[in-house]
Design an enzyme around this catalytic site. Structure first.
Site, mmCIF file in Angstrom:
data_model
loop_
_atom_site.group_PDB
_atom_site.id
_atom_site.type_symbol
_atom_site.label_atom_id
_atom_site.label_comp_id
_atom_site.label_asym_id
_atom_site.label_seq_id
_atom_site.Cartn_x
_atom_site.Cartn_y
_atom_site.Cartn_z
ATOM 1 C CB SER A 115 104.218 84.291 -2.485
ATOM 2 O OG SER A 115 104.375 83.631 -1.255
ATOM 3 C CE LYS A 127 100.485 82.610 -0.565
ATOM 4 N NZ LYS A 127 101.694 82.730 -1.295
#
Length: 185
Positions: free
Chosen positions: A38, A94
């Site tokens: 990701s 993230k």
């Protein structure tokens, strides 16, 4: 008798080392292995990173007591390690995109903040993002997160609990140390 003094010295040294390591690992640093794609190309699958737990202040759970003191707010584009809002037993990593009080909207793969006509600079992502999402109104003391590999990232766009609260942030990712050393920006 001398042997017992020597053994005692070794025991003391081992105890001190264990206490220092536990302190560093639970209060100062977080050591993490990246499980997914990701955040590629910034951080690759199986990379090992260090995060700094004190980047934004103190946010600890010591002996069942929550201690939280904010000294600095996360900034847009910081790479943070946090407790996944839908299952706090998991840690995610993230990039901060939306800040408290902002409206985030993704139109044709471009991210816009507060209705701006100019999208955010996303030159760090490996390929253009697809799709339109939002708008998302970021609550106070919360953040909107996106992975850098946006077409292959389970992030704020898809979570049941869309936003990451400040008290869920564990630390700021600062350096990748395996397979090579790289400062994270």
């Amino acid at each position: 008798m001398k042997i017992w003094h020597e053994i005692w010295d070794y025991v003391k040294m081992i105890v001190i080392v264990v206490v220092v390591v536990l302190f560093l690992n639970n209060v100062v640093l977080i050591n993490a292995r990246i499980p997914s794609a990701s955040m590629e190309k910034t951080i690759m699958t199986k990379d090992r990173i260090f995060g700094f737990r004190l980047s934004y202040g103190v946010n600890l759970n010591l002996f069942g007591n929550e201690i939280s003191k904010k000294v600095k707010d996360p900034e847009r584009f910081d790479i943070v390690i946090f407790k996944y809002p839908d299952d706090e037993s998991q840690l995610f990593i993230k990039r901060v995109i939306g800040l408290p009080g902002e409206t985030v909207e993704i139109v044709d793969g471009k991210v816009y903040i507060d209705g701006s006509e100019t999208p955010l600079d996303d030159s760090f992502i490996p390929e253009p993002m697809y799709g339109s999402f939002g708008p998302y109104e970021v609550p106070e003391d919360c953040y909107f997160m996106l992975g850098d590999n946006r077409n292959n990232s389970k992030d704020s766009r898809y979570w049941k609990n869309t936003f990451v609260r400040f008290d869920q942030i564990v630390g700021k990712a600062i350096v990748r140390y395996y397979p090579s050393i790289k400062l994270l920006k």
